[in-house]
Design a protein around this motif. Sequence first.
Motif, mmCIF file in Angstrom:
data_model
loop_
_atom_site.group_PDB
_atom_site.id
_atom_site.type_symbol
_atom_site.label_atom_id
_atom_site.label_comp_id
_atom_site.label_asym_id
_atom_site.label_seq_id
_atom_site.Cartn_x
_atom_site.Cartn_y
_atom_site.Cartn_z
ATOM 1 N N LYS A 148 0.830 -1.195 0.000
ATOM 2 C CA LYS A 148 0.000 0.000 0.000
ATOM 3 C C LYS A 148 0.873 1.257 0.000
ATOM 4 N N ASN A 149 0.364 2.311 -0.658
ATOM 5 C CA ASN A 149 1.049 3.596 -0.652
ATOM 6 C C ASN A 149 0.773 4.334 0.654
ATOM 7 N N TYR A 150 1.800 4.948 1.187
ATOM 8 C CA TYR A 150 1.666 5.757 2.385
ATOM 9 C C TYR A 150 2.071 7.182 2.032
ATOM 10 N N SER A 151 1.121 8.098 2.074
ATOM 11 C CA SER A 151 1.385 9.480 1.692
ATOM 12 C C SER A 151 2.254 10.163 2.748
ATOM 13 N N GLU A 152 3.073 11.068 2.265
ATOM 14 C CA GLU A 152 3.976 11.813 3.131
ATOM 15 C C GLU A 152 3.231 13.015 3.706
ATOM 16 N N GLY A 153 3.054 13.032 5.014
ATOM 17 C CA GLY A 153 2.325 14.120 5.645
ATOM 18 C C GLY A 153 3.213 15.156 6.287
ATOM 19 N N SER A 154 4.428 14.776 6.661
ATOM 20 C CA SER A 154 5.316 15.697 7.363
ATOM 21 C C SER A 154 6.763 15.291 7.115
ATOM 22 N N ILE A 155 7.601 16.272 6.841
ATOM 23 C CA ILE A 155 9.050 16.050 6.728
ATOM 24 C C ILE A 155 9.669 16.542 8.022
ATOM 25 N N ASP A 156 10.250 15.630 8.775
ATOM 26 C CA ASP A 156 10.672 15.932 10.143
ATOM 27 C C ASP A 156 12.174 16.002 10.336
ATOM 28 N N ARG A 157 12.961 15.399 9.453
ATOM 29 C CA ARG A 157 14.401 15.325 9.682
ATOM 30 C C ARG A 157 15.163 15.665 8.411
ATOM 31 N N VAL A 158 16.358 16.276 8.577
ATOM 32 C CA VAL A 158 17.200 16.623 7.447
ATOM 33 C C VAL A 158 18.657 16.532 7.879
ATOM 34 N N ALA A 159 19.521 16.130 6.947
ATOM 35 C CA ALA A 159 20.970 16.078 7.171
ATOM 36 C C ALA A 159 21.653 16.299 5.834
ATOM 37 N N MET A 160 22.756 17.036 5.831
ATOM 38 C CA MET A 160 23.479 17.358 4.601
ATOM 39 C C MET A 160 24.574 16.325 4.346
ATOM 40 N N VAL A 161 24.605 15.804 3.108
ATOM 41 C CA VAL A 161 25.673 14.905 2.687
ATOM 42 C C VAL A 161 26.897 15.722 2.281
ATOM 43 N N ASP A 162 26.689 16.691 1.404
ATOM 44 C CA ASP A 162 27.712 17.671 1.057
ATOM 45 C C ASP A 162 26.988 18.979 0.757
ATOM 46 N N GLU A 163 27.683 19.926 0.138
ATOM 47 C CA GLU A 163 27.068 21.226 -0.104
ATOM 48 C C GLU A 163 26.025 21.202 -1.216
ATOM 49 N N GLU A 164 25.934 20.087 -1.953
ATOM 50 C CA GLU A 164 25.000 20.005 -3.069
ATOM 51 C C GLU A 164 23.968 18.900 -2.914
ATOM 52 N N MET A 165 24.047 18.110 -1.848
ATOM 53 C CA MET A 165 23.114 17.007 -1.637
ATOM 54 C C MET A 165 22.722 16.947 -0.168
ATOM 55 N N PHE A 166 21.485 16.479 0.094
ATOM 56 C CA PHE A 166 21.028 16.279 1.457
ATOM 57 C C PHE A 166 19.967 15.189 1.474
ATOM 58 N N VAL A 167 19.672 14.682 2.666
ATOM 59 C CA VAL A 167 18.679 13.626 2.843
ATOM 60 C C VAL A 167 17.635 14.108 3.839
ATOM 61 N N THR A 168 16.402 13.609 3.677
ATOM 62 C CA THR A 168 15.311 13.949 4.588
ATOM 63 C C THR A 168 14.595 12.679 5.023
ATOM 64 N N GLY A 169 13.955 12.745 6.192
ATOM 65 C CA GLY A 169 13.156 11.653 6.718
ATOM 66 C C GLY A 169 11.757 12.125 7.032
ATOM 67 N N SER A 170 10.753 11.257 6.787
ATOM 68 C CA SER A 170 9.356 11.674 6.867
ATOM 69 C C SER A 170 8.560 10.789 7.808
ATOM 70 N N ASP A 171 7.291 11.211 8.015
ATOM 71 C CA ASP A 171 6.419 10.462 8.912
ATOM 72 C C ASP A 171 5.865 9.198 8.270
ATOM 73 N N ASN A 172 6.026 9.005 6.969
ATOM 74 C CA ASN A 172 5.612 7.749 6.342
ATOM 75 C C ASN A 172 6.771 6.778 6.187
ATOM 76 N N GLY A 173 7.880 7.061 6.898
ATOM 77 C CA GLY A 173 9.028 6.167 6.880
ATOM 78 C C GLY A 173 9.882 6.261 5.646
ATOM 79 N N THR A 174 9.718 7.314 4.845
ATOM 80 C CA THR A 174 10.475 7.447 3.603
ATOM 81 C C THR A 174 11.771 8.206 3.849
ATOM 82 N N LEU A 175 12.853 7.663 3.330
ATOM 83 C CA LEU A 175 14.162 8.311 3.356
ATOM 84 C C LEU A 175 14.453 8.795 1.938
ATOM 85 N N SER A 176 14.623 10.113 1.765
ATOM 86 C CA SER A 176 14.751 10.704 0.430
ATOM 87 C C SER A 176 16.103 11.369 0.255
ATOM 88 N N LEU A 177 16.640 11.233 -0.963
ATOM 89 C CA LEU A 177 17.897 11.870 -1.351
ATOM 90 C C LEU A 177 17.585 13.002 -2.319
#
Length: 578
Positions: A370-399
Amino acid sequence: MSSFFTTSATQQKRKRDDTNFVSSSKRRNTGDRETAKPTKGKTARARRDESISSSGTDNVARHPRVTEEDVVSSSESEDEDETGAERRLRLAERYLQSLKNEVDEAGFDAEEIDRNLIAERLQEDVAETKGRVYRHISSTLSYSTAVQTLFRSRSLTITSIATCAPYAYTVSKDLQLTKWEIHSLAPPPARTSKKSSKPARRRPLRLTTKRGDKRKCNDPNYQQHVAPILCVAASTTGKYVATGGADKRLIIWSADTLTPLRVFTQHRDAVTSLSFRRGTNQLYSVSRDRTIKCWSLDELAYIETLFGHQDEVVDVASLALERCVSVGARDRTARLWKVVEETQLVFRGGGASEKRRSYGQQKGNFEISKNYSEGSIDRVAMVDEEMFVTGSDNGTLSLWALHKKKPIFSVALAHGLDHPMKPEEVSAEVVPDAKVPERLPRWITALATVPYSDLVLSGSWDGEIRAWKVSEDKRRLDAIGVMGKVGKEGGSAGTVIGEESGDQQTSVRGIINDISVFERGDRGKDGLCIVAALGTEPRLGRWKKVKGRNDAVVFEVRKLHDIPDVDVEKRETVQEAV
């Protein structure tokens, strides 16, 4: 008739003015000075002609023009007449010589140093100045053999943690700020007796604790927190520690003694996250008042406020450049702020992602969940000056990358689904045929990276810290390990993403509210130290309660080549899994 061009050189020589000669006396020592005044009645043009003619002689001191880059201090210059180019050449030679001396201790020959090590070091330095990934360390670490040690905090939920090696700083909901000293874990001793069969572990040492008082909430002169502390950050210079809390206060502390230096009250709501600019004392703070504020702690002064988010700002991250990335919870945006240019880039999330769960990787049988919609982006961390990652309330880790407004890659259900509820937990009444709600994804509650490398760490309330690798083409995130845990078949990744752990035990018990990382040794040659904050409740609320510890934990992750010989078979298995 004699003219200017036919007179002898001795007659062309002019006598110096006293006023012109005073300034030159500071630059060089001369003999007897001529003090004769210019001949009366001479016109300005005649004196100028004599000056031009005398500039070609060898007996007159010249005063070359000195530019800014030619001016160097006496401590840095070996010759007072050194030019800018000569100074740069001398500093480059000194830098190369320091690299040679640094590696000569290991016993390498000069030819190999010049060809390999120095060239590699220079490439890393250039890559770091450009702010890009230049280290690939994720495949060199042994995650399954990580040794863990718990703190002895004896406090309520640990909401945040920060490190400045070898010290760690924790804050909690009972208004405590604690400074710890983290020791490197000693190797297990030889098994000569029953007493020495267990490896020796050294718990972090508590150095100083400061605790606020809720009863002082109406005292404007009180310089500590009067409500739960939600975030902490330590400067890489080792000079300052900053804390923010639900009392709208941002407090700056001395890192050595934890003495409060300044209390800022510019935020109009709870301060939710803090981040120091790498290598400086510039601080970024975010709040539920939807703003990001910049501070200069060298002057203990406020700089400016950044506006743009449509909901409370819950996390911020920054690296060496004068920019930061923030996430706005339910406005489902991440914004990169270029402070100097006074601009922002908006990255929009909120999409639903499909999760492919494997039920037999060798046979290739997959099922679309099942699809779980992203309702809130709660976490962020920078990989370098041009890339970063975020974590959401639907358990998605995004680059994310700066050249695209949508995620370039997303991992759905990064920490799997929560355990199903029992029928008696659904309703207060005893109904045998009660309908059990669907299982929900576990939120990403903590994110961290090793700056300018390909390693990303995430945490949730499943008691696991998972490691992810940024692919070489910088377009994917691959799961590579779980701290202190080996899979059923010997792999380091544990279980398939989205599946349950089965008969395996979690690494720790509790919600992982924050993660901080620092490297052991020069450029991480001795491994990685991962420190995580644990709690039975989320850091920003009390909407969930889990069984666990209100504590902190240290994971010592070793390099693969540092695993003892008795674990050779285990090491080969880990390498194959990675």
